[in-house]
Scaffold this motif. Structure first.
Motif, short mmCIF file in Angstrom:
data_model
loop_
_atom_site.label_atom_id
_atom_site.label_comp_id
_atom_site.label_asym_id
_atom_site.label_seq_id
_atom_site.Cartn_x
_atom_site.Cartn_y
_atom_site.Cartn_z
N UNK A 28 -3.00 -19.19 12.72
CA UNK A 28 -3.31 -18.17 11.70
C UNK A 28 -2.45 -16.92 11.88
N UNK A 29 -2.15 -16.28 10.76
CA UNK A 29 -1.46 -15.00 10.76
C UNK A 29 -2.51 -13.91 10.64
N UNK A 30 -2.35 -12.83 11.40
CA UNK A 30 -3.39 -11.79 11.43
C UNK A 30 -3.12 -10.67 10.43
N UNK A 31 -2.02 -10.75 9.66
CA UNK A 31 -1.69 -9.68 8.72
C UNK A 31 -2.73 -9.59 7.61
N UNK A 32 -3.22 -8.39 7.35
CA UNK A 32 -4.30 -8.20 6.37
C UNK A 32 -3.81 -7.72 5.02
N UNK A 33 -2.71 -6.98 4.97
CA UNK A 33 -2.24 -6.39 3.71
C UNK A 33 -0.96 -7.07 3.26
N UNK A 34 -0.92 -7.44 1.98
CA UNK A 34 0.27 -8.06 1.40
C UNK A 34 1.13 -6.95 0.80
N UNK A 35 2.13 -6.50 1.55
CA UNK A 35 2.93 -5.37 1.10
C UNK A 35 3.86 -5.73 -0.05
N UNK A 36 4.20 -7.02 -0.22
CA UNK A 36 5.03 -7.43 -1.35
C UNK A 36 4.29 -7.18 -2.66
N UNK A 37 3.00 -7.56 -2.71
CA UNK A 37 2.20 -7.29 -3.91
C UNK A 37 1.88 -5.81 -4.04
N UNK A 38 1.69 -5.16 -2.90
CA UNK A 38 1.38 -3.73 -2.92
C UNK A 38 2.50 -2.95 -3.59
N UNK A 39 3.76 -3.33 -3.33
CA UNK A 39 4.90 -2.65 -3.94
C UNK A 39 4.85 -2.75 -5.46
N UNK A 40 4.43 -3.91 -5.95
CA UNK A 40 4.39 -4.11 -7.39
C UNK A 40 3.18 -3.45 -8.02
N UNK A 41 2.06 -3.51 -7.33
CA UNK A 41 0.80 -3.03 -7.87
C UNK A 41 0.60 -1.52 -7.70
N UNK A 42 1.12 -0.99 -6.60
CA UNK A 42 0.97 0.44 -6.33
C UNK A 42 -0.22 0.77 -5.47
N UNK A 43 -1.12 -0.19 -5.27
CA UNK A 43 -2.26 0.03 -4.38
C UNK A 43 -2.25 -1.04 -3.30
N UNK A 44 -2.96 -0.78 -2.21
CA UNK A 44 -2.97 -1.72 -1.10
C UNK A 44 -3.68 -3.01 -1.50
N UNK A 45 -3.00 -4.13 -1.30
CA UNK A 45 -3.54 -5.43 -1.67
C UNK A 45 -3.87 -6.22 -0.42
N UNK B 188 -5.59 -13.80 7.58
CA UNK B 188 -5.49 -12.85 6.49
C UNK B 188 -6.33 -11.60 6.56
N UNK B 189 -7.01 -11.36 7.67
CA UNK B 189 -7.85 -10.15 7.72
C UNK B 189 -8.03 -9.65 9.14
N UNK B 190 -6.99 -9.68 9.93
CA UNK B 190 -7.13 -9.26 11.30
C UNK B 190 -7.92 -10.27 12.10
N UNK B 191 -8.49 -9.81 13.22
CA UNK B 191 -9.30 -10.66 14.09
C UNK B 191 -10.76 -10.28 13.91
N UNK B 192 -11.58 -11.26 13.58
CA UNK B 192 -13.01 -11.00 13.43
C UNK B 192 -13.73 -11.28 14.75
N UNK B 193 -14.63 -10.41 15.15
CA UNK B 193 -15.33 -10.61 16.42
C UNK B 193 -16.31 -11.78 16.34
N UNK B 194 -16.64 -12.32 17.50
CA UNK B 194 -17.66 -13.37 17.57
C UNK B 194 -19.06 -12.76 17.43
N UNK B 195 -19.19 -11.52 17.88
CA UNK B 195 -20.45 -10.78 17.75
C UNK B 195 -20.14 -9.40 17.17
#
Length: 553
Positions: A346-363, A384-391
């Motif tokens: 898994x990739x831990x990146x949460x924000x899609x900056x490619x879409x953000x550039x087009x949309x103007x807001x954080x995606x 797609x959303x960082x690391x989620x804790x087990x607890x």
């Protein structure tokens, strides 16, 4: 006329592009042609501005603004580092600089020592928290920006400087010698109880893994049979240090992280290369929303191998890799070249900056598009959303009065006032201000401004504003005003209602005056909800085993 460095860079670049024949291949490579054309336009624009603009311009400043604006279109981590900022950049990546070893900041009354680091010149010479800096050598710094004062304090190792400060009503002078300052990645480690060791890892600069290794071995020698590794508020840093820290707890030859980008030379698989220090010791890792990058790699890899239970809140989600690229004239660019993928894939990146550039807001990646992966034991985890804790543990919230007292520096100032009147206190884990001390604090607040708006007051205020837009407002006006009167807070009453909370905040701040950063960390652990949850899990070994074998809920 003096030619500015950035203009030289632009003219040189245009010349290189021309000589290399890029303009001759426009039909073959539209991208290279567009690049050359736009660089030429930009360079021409700066040159003509310099010639025709009604006022004198600063090409260095304009070009830097232009570069930064361009990079802001990409992501927050691709940045330009001009030559004059290269030393600060080096300090961020290595944790090293020449100076006195103190964090400084600004308060209403001037620039002060916020925290002298243990074992470095400032602390060794006797400088204390809240000392107001008046002079550095012969330079009067009263009224100067904090950054200017910081620059004056820094310098080559083994060079002397004089410091004049105001402490309470006294003016004091100190002779110091700058040293090479290597900030600790592990500012504190110790025992939570007879069986449990605790390690606070605050950064991933050079030597982080060695510091963690030393802490693990020392705690084991002291009898620790289980460990808490605290990665909360850790912004990350060097990837190699993250790999080495994971290697302390998992066997040799295991994948820790992969970097994948569009260029072949950035694609690489990082594996553990040594025998672990301890691959069996029960381990809890604390994370929160400010745990990022290398901290997420460590937490995520240990989770993927079911080697540790993660407690806290979802991490920041920075899965982008930066490479430092040297530019001409000693400038540099830190540029995103790849993404991180941890052992489960898994990739831990949460924000899609490619879409953000087009949309103007954080995606962010929507839940419906997040992909499912599995840990070594088959637990389900997502990308797609960082690391989620087990607890999960909710963020500790404070009353508005507490925020106000801290934000307006009343807690800071009272701690300083207390330290002027008390030569010593008990150890950090046991110190607590007395009822008499708290009454002194209430008297200390007399005549000081610390008003605030409570959550309930804000809700009624919003309701009133919305009601004013309604034709029925006059009919409900009296009821709303009566409700406002009823819920209007009393600062004096809040000092009683939230007394326990405020006393805790005051006690921790006072501890820092005597035991500095290490004491501040130690003092906060007894009532730390994440640490309490870790101890609950450790109290029953079956809890740990179950969490590492069941799916994350």
């Amino acid at each position: 006329m003096k030619i500015q460095a950035n203009k030289i860079i632009l003219w040189t670049l245009i010349g290189v592009l021309s000589v290399s024949g890029i303009f001759a291949f426009t039909t073959k490579n539209d991208k290279l042609f567009a690049l050359a054309k736009n660089i030429d336009i930009f360079a021409t624009l700066v040159r003509e501005l310099d010639s025709f603009y009604v006022e004198e311009i600063d090409p260095d400043k304009l070009v830097t603004i232009g570069i930064n604006a361009m990079l802001e279109e990409l992501d927050p981590y691709t940045t330009y580092v001009p030559e004059e900022e290269s030393e600060d950049f080096r300090m961020l990546t290595t944790g090293e600089y020449g100076g006195i070893g103190a964090l400084i900041g600004n308060r209403e009354y001037g620039n002060i020592i916020i925290m002298p680091y243990t074992g470095f010149p400032a602390q060794s010479a006797g400088l204390k928290i809240a000392d107001q800096i008046l002079k550095v050598d012969s330079i009067d710094v009263v009224g100067k920006a904090t950054s200017e004062v910081s620059d004056l304090l820094k310098g080559p190792a083994n060079t002397p400087l004089k410091l004049k400060v105001r402490r309470n009503t006294d003016t004091l002078e100190f002779d110091l010698v700058r040293r090479k300052i290597s900030l600790k990645n592990v500012p504190y480690y110790g025992k939570l109880d007879e069986r449990t060791g605790y390690i606070k890892l605050s950064d991933f600069t050079t030597n982080a893994s060695n510091e963690v290794r030393k802490a693990v071995l020392d705690l084991k020698n002291q009898g620790a049979e289980q460990l808490v590794l605290d990665l909360r508020d850790n912004p990350g840093g060097l990837l190699g240090e993250a790999v080495e820290i994971v290697n302390l707890f998992i066997p040799k030859g295991k994948v820790v992280v992969k970097t994948i980008g569009k260029l072949e030379n950035v694609n690489y698989t990082y594996k553990t290369s040594k025998s672990p220090v301890d691959k069996e010791i029960p381990l809890v890792v604390l994370i929160n929303e400010r745990s990022a990058s290398a901290a997420e790699i460590v937490a995520g890899a240990l989770q993927d191998y079911d080697r540790a239970v993660l407690i806290g809140r979802k991490s920041f989600g920075k899965g982008l890799v930066q490479t430092t690229v040297p530019l001409t004239y000693n400038a540099q660019m830190k540029v995103t070249t790849a993404k991180y993928y941890i052992p489960s894939g898994r990739c831990i990146q949460a924000i899609d900056y490619a879409q953000t550039r087009e949309n103007g807001s954080l995606i962010t990646v929507p839940d419906s598009l997040r992909k499912e992966f599995k840990t070594k034991n088959g637990r389900i985890v997502f990308d797609g959303a960082g690391i989620e804790p087990d607890q999960s543990v909710e963020t500790e919230s404070y009353a508005p009065i507490s925020y106000s007292l801290v934000a307006r520096s009343h807690v800071f100032d009272f701690a300083t006032h207390y330290a002027y009147r008390h030569d010593q206190i008990s150890d950090p884990s046991s110190f607590q201000i007395s009822e008499e001390d708290y009454q002194d604090f209430i008297k200390f607040l007399e005549g000081k401004e610390y008003d605030y708006t409570t959550y309930l007051e804000k809700s009624v205020e919003d309701m009133k504003e919305n009601a004013k837009k309604s034709p029925l407002y006059e009919e409900v006006k009296d009821q709303i005003e009566a409700l406002e009167m009823k819920i209007n807070h009393s600062k004096e009453q809040d000092l009683i209602t939230y007394k326990e909370e405020i006393m805790k905040i005051l006690s921790e701040e006072i501890v820092s005056r005597y035991y500095f950063q290490e004491g501040l960390i130690q003092a906060s652990l007894d009532e730390d909800n994440d640490v309490i949850k870790a101890m609950e899990i450790f109290s029953n070994p079956k809890n740990l085993d179950q969490l590492l074998s069941a799916s994350i809920k």
